[in-house]
Design a protein around this motif. Structure first.
Motif, mmCIF file in Angstrom:
data_model
loop_
_atom_site.group_PDB
_atom_site.id
_atom_site.type_symbol
_atom_site.label_atom_id
_atom_site.label_comp_id
_atom_site.label_asym_id
_atom_site.label_seq_id
_atom_site.Cartn_x
_atom_site.Cartn_y
_atom_site.Cartn_z
ATOM 1 N N THR A 301 0.823 -1.209 0.000
ATOM 2 C CA THR A 301 0.000 0.000 0.000
ATOM 3 C C THR A 301 0.860 1.264 0.000
ATOM 4 O O THR A 301 0.323 2.370 0.052
ATOM 5 N N THR A 305 -0.221 5.343 -1.469
ATOM 6 C CA THR A 305 -0.570 6.289 -0.407
ATOM 7 C C THR A 305 0.473 7.395 -0.236
ATOM 8 O O THR A 305 0.356 8.205 0.689
ATOM 9 N N HIS A 308 -0.959 10.604 0.020
ATOM 10 C CA HIS A 308 -1.949 10.696 1.102
ATOM 11 C C HIS A 308 -1.286 10.491 2.463
ATOM 12 O O HIS A 308 -1.921 10.016 3.402
ATOM 13 N N TYR A 317 -4.416 10.063 4.489
ATOM 14 C CA TYR A 317 -4.923 8.792 4.987
ATOM 15 C C TYR A 317 -4.329 8.463 6.355
ATOM 16 O O TYR A 317 -4.737 7.475 6.986
ATOM 17 N N PHE A 352 -9.438 3.031 2.593
ATOM 18 C CA PHE A 352 -8.541 2.627 1.505
ATOM 19 C C PHE A 352 -8.031 1.207 1.730
ATOM 20 O O PHE A 352 -8.027 0.379 0.813
ATOM 21 N N THR A 355 -10.622 -1.390 0.983
ATOM 22 C CA THR A 355 -10.826 -1.587 -0.454
ATOM 23 C C THR A 355 -9.739 -2.470 -1.044
ATOM 24 O O THR A 355 -10.016 -3.418 -1.788
ATOM 25 N N GLU A 356 -8.487 -2.167 -0.704
ATOM 26 C CA GLU A 356 -7.357 -2.941 -1.248
ATOM 27 C C GLU A 356 -7.397 -4.389 -0.742
ATOM 28 O O GLU A 356 -7.236 -5.329 -1.525
#
Length: 450
Positions: A301, A305, A308, A317, A352, A355-356
Motif C-alpha cells: 500500500t 498512499t 496521502h 490517509y 482505503f 478496499t485494497e
C-alpha cells in the motif's frame, strides 16, 4: 490519577485510556461507523460485486468462509473509535477496522486477533501483554486451523521499532534540532559515519533481525493454515516520497507561539522526511520478500498512499501528531502527551485499506472456474434436397428447444449467445455507488493543519 503506561514500541500513539473509554453517544457513534464504513463498502462492492456471493459458494451456504485476521495496530484500526476489548483489553481493536469491513462486505466468518503493539513473536508463540497493561492477548496464530480459508496479516513495524523511531524524530523546526536529543535530525541518530562508510543501524536491524523474523512468521502461518490463502498487507506511507512533498516542505510545529496544539502536525525535519520514507520503503521490500518466499500474496500500500501521507494537506490517509495537555504517553515535550491514533490510518485510510484488502480477499476466495468445454465440430450440411435432419457430430450436445436458428430472439439462451450478466450487475452497483460515495463525501470532515 493513574500513572501513564510504560513505554513500548507502540506507545507513541497511545492516549489517555480514561479519555477514550467513555461511551460514545449513539448519534455520534452512528456517524463514526457510517463514515468509516461507507467508502470501503461501496468501493469493494463496486469492484467485486460479482464475487460477493462466492464467499459462501466455497463451502456452501451453511459453511461460510473462515477468515482470520492477524497483525498489529495497522490491522486493528488503532485510533478509530469505538473500539472493543477483543482479543484482550488494551488491544485498541476498532469495531470498524478493515478486517471487520471486509468480512461484512463479503459475508465472511471473521476471527479477529489483531492487537495494537504486536510483534512477530506475538503471532508465532508469545502471548502479548497489551500496551495499557490491562490484558494479555493470546498467541495470534493459535486461531489458525486446517479449516481456515483466508488469512490477512500486517506485521513487522514494531519489530523494527518504528514508533520509537518516530518519537525520537520529533523536531522543533524543519532544520532541527530534535526535542529528545541534541541533534539536528534523527538521521544523524541512526546513521553513523559518512559517504561510503555510512552505517544505517535501522537498515542493519531490518536485514539481520526483522527480515528473518518475518520469514519465520509467514512460514508458520502457512503451516498452521495449510488450506488458507494468506494475504500479507504492507504499511501505508507515513512520510511522502520526494515527488509528494509540498512546496515549502512538510514541517508543521507541535506547538505554536501562542501555546496552542495544532491538529495533525508533521513535526519532522526536511532531512528526516526523506529518511523516514526511505526506511518505510526498505521495510515494505523486506515484507514483500518474506511474504512471497512463504507462498503468500503481498498487497503493498506504500506507493498508492505516498500522496496521502501524514504530510498531505488535502486528503491524508494518516493522522499527524497532535499533542494534548494532561497524562498520557510521553511525547518528548514535558507535561504533554499525544492523542489516540498518531501516525496511524484515519477513517479515509482505513477505507482505503479495506478496499485494497477486500479486492485481494475476494479474488482469493473466488471458486475456481471449470475449464470451458471444447467447441464441438459443426454438424454436416444436409445434401441438397434432403429432408432428413443432419446427424449430430460425435460428442456434440443436441441443442435445447428454442435455442437453435430461428429461436425466439427475445429469449436467447445464455449458453448460446455468450451473454454475461456481470456488466449488468456492475452497472447496477455503479448506480448505487454514486449515491453512497456522495454520502460519504458529505460526512468527511477536513483535517485542519497548522
Amino acid at each position: 490519577m493513574p500513572a501513564p503506561p510504560p513505554a513500548t514500541d507502540e506507545t507513541l500513539p497511545l492516549a489517555n485510556e480514561g479519555g477514550y473509554r467513555e461511551r460514545v453517544p449513539e448519534p455520534r457513534l452512528r456517524r463514526i461507523v457510517a463514515a468509516a464504513a461507507a467508502l470501503p463498502l461501496v468501493v469493494v462492492s463496486l469492484a467485486l460485486g460479482a464475487q460477493m456471493a462466492s464467499a459462501t459458494d466455497v463451502g456452501g451456504a451453511s459453511d461460510p468462509v473462515q477468515y482470520v485476521a492477524l497483525g498489529d495496530s495497522y490491522s486493528a484500526g488503532f485510533g478509530l473509535v469505538p473500539f472493543s476489548d477483543e482479543p484482550a483489553a488494551g488491544c485498541y481493536q476498532a469495531v470498524a477496522n478493515y478486517p471487520h469491513l471486509v468480512a461484512d462486505a463479503l459475508g465472511l466468518a471473521l476471527t479477529d486477533r489483531t492487537c495494537s503493539g504486536a510483534v512477530t513473536a506475538n503471532i508465532r508463540d508469545t502471548p502479548q501483554t497489551t500496551i495499557t497493561g490491562a490484558g494479555v492477548a493470546p498467541v495470534q496464530s493459535d486461531a489458525l486451523t486446517a479449516d481456515t480459508d483466508v488469512v490477512t496479516v500486517t506485521i513487522g513495524g514494531n519489530d523494527l521499532g518504528f514508533s520509537t523511531v518516530a518519537t525520537s524524530c520529533l523536531a522543533q523546526s524543519a532544520q532541527g534540532p530534535l526535542f529528545a536529543v541534541d541533534l539536528p535530525n534523527c538521521r544523524a541518530l541512526y546513521v553513523q559515519g559518512s559517504g561510503e562508510f555510512e552505517f544505517d543501524t535501522l537498515k542493519a536491524k531490518l536485514d539481520d533481525t526483522v527480515a528473518p523474523a518475518l520469514a519465520q512468521t509467514f512460514a508458520l502461518i502457512a503451516a498452521k493454515a495449510p488450506n488458507a490463502k494468506v494475504i500479507v498487507v504492507g504499511y501505508p506511507s507515513i512520510a511522502p516520497d520526494v515527488e509528494n512533498v509540498p512546496v515549502g516542505g512538510c514541517f508543521t510545529p507541535l506547538i505554536t507561539g501562542q501555546g496552542a496544539f495544532p491538529e495533525n502536525a508533521f513535526p519532522f525535519t526536511d532531512v528526516d522526511t526523506g529518511y523516514l520514507h526511505e526506511t518505510e520503503a526498505r521495510l515494505d521490500a523486506a515484507i514483500r520478500t518474506a511474504a512471497e518466499g512463504a507462498g503468500a500474496s503481498y498487497v503493498s500500500t506504500l506507493a498508492a498512499t505516498e500522496s496521502h501521507s501524514a504530510c498531505s494537506t488535502s486528503d491524508p490517509y494518516i493522522n499527524g501528531v497532535t499533542l494534548t495537555a494532561g497524562e498520557g504517553t510521553a511525547s518528548g515535550v514535558e507535561g504533554l502527551s499525544v492523542k489516540l491514533g498518531v501516525l496511524h490510518p484515519n477513517t479515509a485510510g482505513v477505507g482505503f485499506l479495506a478496499t485494497e484488502v477486500g479486492a485481494a480477499v475476494a479474488a482469493a476466495i473466488e471458486p475456481t472456474q471449470p475449464s470451458p468445454s471444447p467447441t464441438p465440430p459443426p454438424a454436416p450440411t444436409p445434401s441438397p434436397g434432403s429432408s432428413a435432419p443432419a446427424s449430430p457430430a460425435p460428442g456434440a450436445v443436441p441443442a435445447a428447444p428454442g435455442t437453435g436458428p430461428g429461436a425466439d430472439p427475445a429469449h436467447p439462451a445464455l449458453a448460446a449467445t455468450g451473454t454475461d450478466p456481470l456488466p449488468l450487475l456492475l452497472a447496477a452497483l455503479a448506480v448505487l455507488a454514486a449515491g453512497a460515495l456522495a454520502a460519504a463525501a458529505a460526512t468527511r470532515r477536513p483535517h485542519p493543519r497548522a
